[in-house]
Design an enzyme around this catalytic site. Structure first.
Site, PDB file in Angstrom:
ATOM      1  CB  CYS A  50      -0.908  -0.052   1.122  1.00  0.00           C
ATOM      2  SG  CYS A  50      -2.175  -1.380   1.065  1.00  0.00           S
ATOM      3  CB  THR A  51       3.873   2.298   1.810  1.00  0.00           C
ATOM      4  OG1 THR A  51       3.166   2.248   3.149  1.00  0.00           O
ATOM      5  CG2 THR A  51       4.865   3.316   1.824  1.00  0.00           C
TER       6      THR A  51
END
Length: 154
Positions: free
Chosen positions: A46-47
């Site tokens: 996600c990052t």
């Protein structure tokens, strides 16, 4: 029921990382929307995905662009604020916290067994119609270059 290309995007109102309510319908007639569902803040994939949006997507979005990025997860707005401050995201991170995953469910991208959103992205035109979508499994990152191609076709 999953939202499909050609469907009107279901409207929603969620709080961003600052507690400000954001409604999808607020962008109708004004901006295209790239609606990005992701599993959890602070996770590696996600990052990586949201950092690519932060770094490589500002030219078509942001204050001067005609595209609004909205990123949605089941995290609380407090977790989203900490993550946004750490990563310097310029777009709203929306908390689909309560009812838990309610917006992800409406779009058909909620994993009931895990209690998280799948990696679903919906490109929505200025009339509120879904013009492109992709849904990946939780571990599978998306390619934001595909978002650019979809937007270029609008």
């Amino acid at each position: 029921m999953a939202v499909e290309v050609g469907d009107e995007a279901p409207d929603f109102e969620l709080k961003d990382q600052h507690g400000t309510p954001v409604r999808l319908s607020d962008f109708r007639g004004e901006r295209k929307v790239v609606l990005v569902f992701y599993p959890l803040a602070f996770s590696g994939v996600c990052t990586g995905e949201l950092s690519r949006l932060r770094d490589e997507f500002r030219d078509v979005a942001g204050d001067a662009g005609d595209v609004q990025v909205l990123a949605v997860s089941v995290d609380s707005m407090f977790a989203l604020r900490a993550w946004s401050d750490q990563e310097k995201f310029w777009f709203p991170l929306l908390a689909d916290f309560w009812p838990h995953g309610g917006t992800a469910r409406r779009y058909g991208v909620f994993d009931e067994a895990k209690g998280l959103a799948l990696r679903g992205t919906f490109v929505i035109d200025t009339e509120g119609v879904v013009r492109w979508k992709v849904v990946n499994a939780i571990p599978d990152a998306r390619d934001i270059d595909e978002y650019r191609e979809a937007l270029a076709g609008l």
